[in-house]
Design a protein around this motif. Structure first.
Motif, PDB file in Angstrom:
ATOM      1  N   PRO A 162     -10.654  11.556  60.098  1.00 36.28           N
ATOM      2  CA  PRO A 162     -12.096  11.778  59.881  1.00 36.28           C
ATOM      3  C   PRO A 162     -12.392  13.242  59.577  1.00 36.28           C
ATOM      4  O   PRO A 162     -11.855  14.143  60.222  1.00 36.28           O
ATOM      5  N   SER A 163     -13.240  13.456  58.580  1.00 35.57           N
ATOM      6  CA  SER A 163     -13.553  14.819  58.159  1.00 35.57           C
ATOM      7  C   SER A 163     -15.053  15.035  58.152  1.00 35.57           C
ATOM      8  O   SER A 163     -15.786  14.339  57.429  1.00 35.57           O
ATOM      9  N   PRO A 164     -15.554  16.007  58.937  1.00 41.40           N
ATOM     10  CA  PRO A 164     -16.997  16.290  58.930  1.00 41.40           C
ATOM     11  C   PRO A 164     -17.465  16.906  57.618  1.00 41.40           C
ATOM     12  O   PRO A 164     -18.658  16.985  57.358  1.00 41.40           O
ATOM     13  N   ALA A 165     -16.508  17.337  56.773  1.00 39.26           N
ATOM     14  CA  ALA A 165     -16.872  17.948  55.502  1.00 39.26           C
ATOM     15  C   ALA A 165     -17.150  16.919  54.422  1.00 39.26           C
ATOM     16  O   ALA A 165     -17.489  17.275  53.303  1.00 39.26           O
ATOM     17  N   LEU A 166     -16.996  15.626  54.739  1.00 31.63           N
ATOM     18  CA  LEU A 166     -17.214  14.572  53.766  1.00 31.63           C
ATOM     19  C   LEU A 166     -18.409  13.700  54.162  1.00 31.63           C
ATOM     20  O   LEU A 166     -18.642  13.457  55.337  1.00 31.63           O
ATOM     21  N   THR A 167     -19.124  13.259  53.152  1.00 28.50           N
ATOM     22  CA  THR A 167     -20.181  12.273  53.340  1.00 28.50           C
ATOM     23  C   THR A 167     -19.686  10.942  52.790  1.00 28.50           C
ATOM     24  O   THR A 167     -19.194  10.882  51.655  1.00 28.50           O
ATOM     25  N   THR A 168     -19.781   9.885  53.593  1.00 26.77           N
ATOM     26  CA  THR A 168     -19.344   8.564  53.140  1.00 26.77           C
ATOM     27  C   THR A 168     -20.497   7.574  53.224  1.00 26.77           C
ATOM     28  O   THR A 168     -21.301   7.625  54.148  1.00 26.77           O
ATOM     29  N   VAL A 169     -20.552   6.698  52.228  1.00 24.87           N
ATOM     30  CA  VAL A 169     -21.556   5.629  52.191  1.00 24.87           C
ATOM     31  C   VAL A 169     -20.815   4.314  51.996  1.00 24.87           C
ATOM     32  O   VAL A 169     -20.062   4.162  51.024  1.00 24.87           O
ATOM     33  N   GLU A 170     -21.006   3.374  52.911  1.00 25.78           N
ATOM     34  CA  GLU A 170     -20.324   2.087  52.795  1.00 25.78           C
ATOM     35  C   GLU A 170     -20.784   1.361  51.529  1.00 25.78           C
ATOM     36  O   GLU A 170     -21.962   1.270  51.233  1.00 25.78           O
ATOM     37  N   LEU A 171     -19.793   0.830  50.808  1.00 29.15           N
ATOM     38  CA  LEU A 171     -20.050   0.175  49.532  1.00 29.15           C
ATOM     39  C   LEU A 171     -19.935  -1.341  49.656  1.00 29.15           C
ATOM     40  O   LEU A 171     -20.786  -2.083  49.167  1.00 29.15           O
ATOM     41  N   LEU A 172     -18.887  -1.800  50.291  1.00 26.82           N
ATOM     42  CA  LEU A 172     -18.705  -3.237  50.461  1.00 26.82           C
ATOM     43  C   LEU A 172     -17.697  -3.505  51.571  1.00 26.82           C
ATOM     44  O   LEU A 172     -16.863  -2.661  51.902  1.00 26.82           O
ATOM     45  N   ARG A 173     -17.817  -4.695  52.144  1.00 18.96           N
ATOM     46  CA  ARG A 173     -16.854  -5.188  53.126  1.00 18.96           C
ATOM     47  C   ARG A 173     -16.165  -6.381  52.485  1.00 18.96           C
ATOM     48  O   ARG A 173     -16.807  -7.359  52.131  1.00 18.96           O
ATOM     49  N   GLU A 174     -14.850  -6.295  52.343  1.00 18.35           N
ATOM     50  CA  GLU A 174     -14.109  -7.257  51.536  1.00 18.35           C
ATOM     51  C   GLU A 174     -13.111  -8.034  52.381  1.00 18.35           C
ATOM     52  O   GLU A 174     -12.397  -7.472  53.219  1.00 18.35           O
ATOM     53  N   ASP A 175     -13.063  -9.362  52.150  1.00 22.15           N
ATOM     54  CA  ASP A 175     -12.077 -10.200  52.823  1.00 22.15           C
ATOM     55  C   ASP A 175     -10.698  -9.981  52.217  1.00 22.15           C
ATOM     56  O   ASP A 175     -10.562  -9.730  51.010  1.00 22.15           O
ATOM     57  N   LEU A 176      -9.678 -10.122  53.051  1.00 19.78           N
ATOM     58  CA  LEU A 176      -8.301 -10.131  52.581  1.00 19.78           C
ATOM     59  C   LEU A 176      -7.802 -11.567  52.556  1.00 19.78           C
ATOM     60  O   LEU A 176      -8.209 -12.400  53.370  1.00 19.78           O
ATOM     61  N   VAL A 177      -6.913 -11.857  51.608  1.00 20.27           N
ATOM     62  CA  VAL A 177      -6.351 -13.198  51.457  1.00 20.27           C
ATOM     63  C   VAL A 177      -4.834 -13.091  51.341  1.00 20.27           C
ATOM     64  O   VAL A 177      -4.283 -12.001  51.132  1.00 20.27           O
ATOM     65  N   VAL A 178      -4.163 -14.220  51.447  1.00 24.60           N
ATOM     66  CA  VAL A 178      -2.711 -14.278  51.291  1.00 24.60           C
ATOM     67  C   VAL A 178      -2.405 -14.844  49.910  1.00 24.60           C
ATOM     68  O   VAL A 178      -2.950 -15.901  49.529  1.00 24.60           O
ATOM     69  N   VAL A 179      -1.573 -14.151  49.150  1.00 25.98           N
ATOM     70  CA  VAL A 179      -1.166 -14.657  47.840  1.00 25.98           C
ATOM     71  C   VAL A 179       0.313 -15.019  47.877  1.00 25.98           C
ATOM     72  O   VAL A 179       1.111 -14.369  48.561  1.00 25.98           O
ATOM     73  N   SER A 180       0.644 -16.067  47.153  1.00 26.69           N
ATOM     74  CA  SER A 180       2.032 -16.533  47.102  1.00 26.69           C
ATOM     75  C   SER A 180       2.283 -17.173  45.749  1.00 26.69           C
ATOM     76  O   SER A 180       1.338 -17.449  44.990  1.00 26.69           O
ATOM     77  N   SER A 181       3.530 -17.445  45.447  1.00 24.51           N
ATOM     78  CA  SER A 181       3.876 -18.104  44.191  1.00 24.51           C
ATOM     79  C   SER A 181       3.616 -19.600  44.313  1.00 24.51           C
ATOM     80  O   SER A 181       3.999 -20.218  45.307  1.00 24.51           O
ATOM     81  N   PRO A 182       2.984 -20.208  43.304  1.00 28.97           N
ATOM     82  CA  PRO A 182       2.762 -21.661  43.350  1.00 28.97           C
ATOM     83  C   PRO A 182       4.063 -22.456  43.407  1.00 28.97           C
ATOM     84  O   PRO A 182       4.064 -23.623  43.821  1.00 28.97           O
ATOM     85  N   GLU A 183       5.161 -21.831  42.985  1.00 30.15           N
ATOM     86  CA  GLU A 183       6.442 -22.528  42.978  1.00 30.15           C
ATOM     87  C   GLU A 183       7.176 -22.424  44.308  1.00 30.15           C
ATOM     88  O   GLU A 183       8.201 -23.085  44.503  1.00 30.15           O
ATOM     89  N   ALA A 184       6.653 -21.607  45.230  1.00 26.37           N
ATOM     90  CA  ALA A 184       7.268 -21.450  46.543  1.00 26.37           C
ATOM     91  C   ALA A 184       6.491 -22.286  47.562  1.00 26.37           C
ATOM     92  O   ALA A 184       5.339 -22.652  47.329  1.00 26.37           O
ATOM     93  N   PRO A 185       7.093 -22.585  48.709  1.00 27.52           N
ATOM     94  CA  PRO A 185       6.363 -23.308  49.754  1.00 27.52           C
ATOM     95  C   PRO A 185       5.106 -22.545  50.153  1.00 27.52           C
ATOM     96  O   PRO A 185       5.101 -21.315  50.250  1.00 27.52           O
ATOM     97  N   ALA A 186       4.016 -23.278  50.368  1.00 30.72           N
ATOM     98  CA  ALA A 186       2.751 -22.646  50.720  1.00 30.72           C
ATOM     99  C   ALA A 186       2.826 -22.082  52.125  1.00 30.72           C
ATOM    100  O   ALA A 186       3.417 -22.705  53.022  1.00 30.72           O
ATOM    101  N   PRO A 187       2.252 -20.903  52.350  1.00 31.58           N
ATOM    102  CA  PRO A 187       2.233 -20.350  53.709  1.00 31.58           C
ATOM    103  C   PRO A 187       1.375 -21.205  54.622  1.00 31.58           C
ATOM    104  O   PRO A 187       0.453 -21.886  54.161  1.00 31.58           O
TER     105      PRO A 187
END
Length: 294
Positions: free
Chosen positions: A153-178
């Motif tokens: 954390p830096s007090p010399a910076l100003t930050t503004v939240e832009l978005l909150r994003e979900d994470l997902v799991v990606v895999s190959s369609p040819e491999a077994p699904a997680p």
């Protein structure tokens, strides 16, 4: 009432001397006096009480002074705003962003910015949040899109939240699904999966590893050390699964199976950062506005 007359009036009011006021506004003293008299005739009231060696404001002058100052200030602001808009015909914006943000969020915004301001050069630097914060601090960037919380954390910076994003799991369609093919998977289901992992210093690496450890296991890496494009390519080739932002998975989804994480899932917060002690240039502020309003 003329703008120039208000300038002369304020100069006399502040110096309380016609000759010094004329020198201040770079005009001959007789011309200044004539303009003040013309202003008084138009207003129908004396603005100054004139006595030898003593110039004071009348009640009418006292009433006009703050209004005249405001008009002059507004005109000055308008002049600068127009000048800055003219300057948007050229110049540059130095924007830093994490590679996943470059892939997911930036293309549409940068296209809109470029369409509106084709003369502005866009200089993009990809890096992890730690590197981007350092570049902002030393003045090498105007703006940066970083992941919160900041690594340091830096007090010399100003930050503004832009978005909150979900994470997902990606895999190959040819491999077994997680997660044995379920519609959603838990972080705990990644135990035993071979992960394609980002390089050290990559925000998504730290987030994923911390989530796995929070479930009581160490992640098993099939491949590690890549940037976003490389990680997605390795997943398509069937080398393993990866945890990536939903926006990236949506844009790069061809050849990938996308599986959401079950609640509460994993998320990340993207913020727009700039130095607190230096205002970004006009072009950078315009890009900032477009990002915040996207």
């Amino acid at each position: 009432m003329q703008f120039q007359q208000l300038q002369y009036f304020v100069a006399v009011a502040e110096t309380r001397h016609f000759t010094r006021a004329a020198e201040l506004v770079h005009v001959a003293q007789p011309s200044l006096s004539q303009q003040i008299k013309a202003l008084e005739r138009e207003l129908g009231a004396d603005l100054f009480q004139r006595a030898r060696g003593n110039i004071t404001l009348t009640d009418a002058g006292e009433a006009l002074l703050p209004l005249a100052r405001r008009i002059l200030a507004d005109a000055d602001t308008a002049r600068h705003e127009v000048l800055e808009l003219v300057q948007l015909r050229g110049g540059r914006v130095r924007l830093g962003a994490t590679p996943s943000v470059c892939t997911g969020l930036l293309p549409d915004v940068l296209r809109a910015f470029h369409d509106r301001y084709p003369g502005i050069r866009l200089l993009i630097e990809e890096g992890g949040s730690h590197d981007l914060v350092r570049e902002l601090a030393r003045g090498a960037l105007d703006l940066a899109l970083v992941v919160l919380p900041l690594p340091t954390p830096s007090p010399a910076l100003t930050t503004v939240e832009l978005l909150r994003e979900d994470l997902v799991v990606v895999s190959s369609p040819e491999a077994p699904a997680p997660g044995r093919g379920r519609r959603t998977v838990r972080v705990a289901d990644l135990e035993g999966e071979r992960l394609v992992m980002f390089r050290h210093g990559y925000d998504l690496r730290e987030l994923t590893v911390a989530a796995c450890r929070g479930e009581g296991f160490e992640p098993d890496f099939a491949v590690e050390g890549g940037e976003m494009d490389a990680v997605l390519g390795f997943v398509r080739a069937g080398l393993g699964v990866a945890v990536v932002p939903r926006m990236v998975a949506t844009r790069s989804g061809r050849g990938l199976r996308v599986t959401p994480l079950a609640r509460p899932g994993l998320h990340r917060t993207i913020a727009l950062a700039h130095r607190s002690d230096v205002a970004p240039p006009r072009a950078a502020r315009e890009l900032q506005r477009m990002l915040l309003e996207r």
